[in-house]
Design a protein around this motif. Structure first.
Motif, mmCIF file in Angstrom:
data_model
loop_
_atom_site.group_PDB
_atom_site.id
_atom_site.type_symbol
_atom_site.label_atom_id
_atom_site.label_comp_id
_atom_site.label_asym_id
_atom_site.label_seq_id
_atom_site.Cartn_x
_atom_site.Cartn_y
_atom_site.Cartn_z
ATOM 1 N N ALA A 35 0.804 -1.227 0.000
ATOM 2 C CA ALA A 35 0.000 0.000 0.000
ATOM 3 C C ALA A 35 0.834 1.272 0.000
ATOM 4 C CB ALA A 35 -0.947 -0.008 1.188
ATOM 5 N N THR A 36 1.938 1.293 0.727
ATOM 6 C CA THR A 36 2.720 2.526 0.859
ATOM 7 C C THR A 36 4.061 2.481 0.124
ATOM 8 O OG1 THR A 36 3.657 1.729 2.950
ATOM 9 C CG2 THR A 36 1.676 3.106 3.071
ATOM 10 N N LYS A 37 4.566 1.293 -0.162
ATOM 11 C CA LYS A 37 5.837 1.162 -0.874
ATOM 12 C C LYS A 37 5.695 0.116 -1.989
ATOM 13 C CE LYS A 37 8.727 2.461 3.069
ATOM 14 N NZ LYS A 37 9.833 2.053 3.982
ATOM 15 N N PRO A 38 4.910 0.455 -3.021
ATOM 16 C CA PRO A 38 4.651 -0.541 -4.076
ATOM 17 C C PRO A 38 5.801 -0.740 -5.060
ATOM 18 C CG PRO A 38 3.582 1.515 -4.620
ATOM 19 C CD PRO A 38 4.166 1.703 -3.248
ATOM 20 N N PHE A 39 6.710 0.253 -5.147
ATOM 21 C CA PHE A 39 7.714 0.211 -6.207
ATOM 22 C C PHE A 39 9.068 -0.300 -5.720
ATOM 23 C CE2 PHE A 39 4.871 3.782 -7.561
ATOM 24 C CZ PHE A 39 4.278 3.096 -8.605
ATOM 25 N N PRO A 40 9.658 -1.237 -6.450
ATOM 26 C CA PRO A 40 10.993 -1.734 -6.118
ATOM 27 C C PRO A 40 12.050 -0.762 -6.619
ATOM 28 C CG PRO A 40 10.220 -2.799 -8.099
ATOM 29 C CD PRO A 40 9.097 -1.898 -7.631
ATOM 30 N N LYS A 41 13.319 -1.142 -6.515
ATOM 31 C CA LYS A 41 14.390 -0.275 -7.013
ATOM 32 C C LYS A 41 14.278 -0.124 -8.523
ATOM 33 C CE LYS A 41 17.862 -3.936 -7.536
ATOM 34 N NZ LYS A 41 19.227 -4.370 -7.158
ATOM 35 N N GLU A 42 14.771 0.964 -9.036
ATOM 36 C CA GLU A 42 14.675 1.273 -10.462
ATOM 37 C C GLU A 42 15.616 0.386 -11.269
ATOM 38 O OE1 GLU A 42 15.533 5.395 -10.742
ATOM 39 O OE2 GLU A 42 13.857 6.006 -9.462
ATOM 40 N N GLU A 43 15.029 -0.342 -12.224
ATOM 41 C CA GLU A 43 15.824 -1.210 -13.087
ATOM 42 C C GLU A 43 15.301 -1.160 -14.512
ATOM 43 O OE1 GLU A 43 17.509 -4.764 -10.219
ATOM 44 O OE2 GLU A 43 15.603 -5.091 -11.254
ATOM 45 N N ALA A 44 16.180 -1.421 -15.474
ATOM 46 C CA ALA A 44 15.773 -1.492 -16.872
ATOM 47 C C ALA A 44 14.954 -2.762 -17.099
ATOM 48 C CB ALA A 44 16.994 -1.474 -17.779
ATOM 49 N N LEU A 45 14.160 -2.745 -18.153
ATOM 50 C CA LEU A 45 13.350 -3.903 -18.515
ATOM 51 C C LEU A 45 14.122 -4.766 -19.505
ATOM 52 C CD1 LEU A 45 10.683 -5.507 -18.629
ATOM 53 C CD2 LEU A 45 9.941 -3.948 -20.445
ATOM 54 N N LYS A 46 14.374 -6.015 -19.111
ATOM 55 C CA LYS A 46 15.062 -6.973 -19.972
ATOM 56 C C LYS A 46 14.066 -8.065 -20.329
ATOM 57 C CE LYS A 46 19.476 -5.928 -17.765
ATOM 58 N NZ LYS A 46 20.600 -6.455 -16.940
ATOM 59 N N LEU A 47 13.539 -7.962 -21.532
ATOM 60 C CA LEU A 47 12.503 -8.873 -22.000
ATOM 61 C C LEU A 47 13.082 -9.698 -23.137
ATOM 62 C CD1 LEU A 47 9.497 -9.487 -21.447
ATOM 63 C CD2 LEU A 47 8.914 -7.793 -23.183
ATOM 64 N N LEU A 48 13.061 -11.013 -22.999
ATOM 65 C CA LEU A 48 13.685 -11.911 -23.960
ATOM 66 C C LEU A 48 13.183 -11.642 -25.378
ATOM 67 C CD1 LEU A 48 15.614 -14.349 -24.217
ATOM 68 C CD2 LEU A 48 13.616 -15.841 -24.009
ATOM 69 N N GLY A 49 14.135 -11.427 -26.289
ATOM 70 C CA GLY A 49 13.792 -11.204 -27.687
ATOM 71 C C GLY A 49 13.528 -9.754 -28.038
ATOM 72 N N PHE A 50 13.585 -8.836 -27.048
ATOM 73 C CA PHE A 50 13.306 -7.426 -27.274
ATOM 74 C C PHE A 50 14.491 -6.588 -26.805
ATOM 75 C CE2 PHE A 50 9.288 -9.581 -26.748
ATOM 76 C CZ PHE A 50 8.491 -9.055 -27.748
ATOM 77 N N PRO A 51 14.659 -5.377 -27.346
ATOM 78 C CA PRO A 51 15.730 -4.502 -26.868
ATOM 79 C C PRO A 51 15.510 -4.126 -25.399
ATOM 80 C CG PRO A 51 14.800 -3.706 -28.947
ATOM 81 C CD PRO A 51 13.891 -4.766 -28.452
ATOM 82 N N VAL A 52 16.579 -3.858 -24.690
ATOM 83 C CA VAL A 52 16.485 -3.428 -23.293
ATOM 84 C C VAL A 52 15.847 -2.038 -23.240
ATOM 85 C CG1 VAL A 52 17.799 -2.800 -21.232
ATOM 86 C CG2 VAL A 52 18.458 -4.806 -22.572
#
Length: 242
Positions: free
Chosen positions: A124-141
């Motif tokens: 509820a108060t801290k929904p977001f984790p640390k900031e990271e790039a999205l690494k999705l298999l088969g797609f650019p970062v």
């Protein structure tokens, strides 16, 4: 001896050879549902600032098992995919690959900080984790761009913290997602495509309109299935920021 006329002709030829070719800047166009009515486009004077893919949850509240689920805000992490739009010189990806990003991302486990005892709910108060790039298999970062959430007054907010842009918005228009849209892991359906405009609360910075397009998942469970209380449904989508 070289004549003045010869020198002038040589100079003109050099200028003609080295002059750059003026090409119109590539401007992506909003996707369409193919339905009987489409979202209205932004005014011609508006400038596309960013395109993000969002991954998060839509929240719903059921008063009891016989009621209908009431939309109760959303939480999502936003990743910058602006430079990968099909048609973008050098960095654009194929249209078929681009269209698959929301569905592919929906298969990836949510990275939100979980609410204890909930399958998809966020803290509820801290929904977001640390900031990271999205690494999705088969797609650019895709680099981290910001967050989407609803503030204490239930106003939808988009905080593109990496580029100093922010939008406080209200709904202007909406159309149903295409019938073949990804219904998500709960098979409930894809949330509508939306046109969102500035809320007038003085909380926006550098943004006036936001579009939610190519949605996957996110429709609430029926209350006779979810039961009374709050439940969360995962979704993904593209957000276009003007």
């Amino acid at each position: 001896m070289v004549s003045v006329k010869s020198l002038l002709l040589a100079a003109m030829a050099t200028v003609a050879y080295t002059a750059p070719t003026c090409q119109p800047a590539f401007v992506p166009t909003l996707p369409k549902t193919g339905g009987p009515r489409e979202l209205p486009p932004p005014p011609p004077s508006f400038t596309l600032k960013k395109i993000a893919v969002g991954h998060g949850i839509q929240n719903y509240t059921c008063i009891d098992a016989s009621s209908s689920p009431k939309a109760d805000g959303a939480v999502a992490i936003l990743y910058d995919v602006t430079k990968f739009v099909p048609g973008t010189p050098k960095t654009g990806i194929p249209q078929a690959l681009w269209d698959k990003i929301p569905s592919a991302l929906l298969l990836k486990p949510l990275t939100l900080n979980k609410l204890a005892g909930s399958t998809y709910g966020a803290h509820a108060t801290k929904p977001f984790p640390k900031e990271e790039a999205l690494k999705l298999l088969g797609f650019p970062v895709a680099e981290f761009l910001g967050h989407h959430y609803f503030d204490i007054n239930s106003t939808p907010m988009f905080d593109l913290s990496k580029v100093g842009l922010k939008a406080s918005v209200t709904k202007l228009d909406g159309v149903d997602a295409p019938a073949n849209a990804d219904k998500g892991p709960l098979k409930t359906g894809a949330v509508a495509w939306l046109q969102l405009g500035e809320s007038g609360k003085g909380l926006s910075t550098g943004l006036t309109q936001v579009y939610r397009v190519i949605t996957a998942g996110g429709v609430g469970l029926k209350c006779n299935v979810a039961g009374a209380g709050v439940h969360s449904v995962p979704y993904t989508t593209f957000y276009w920021f003007f």
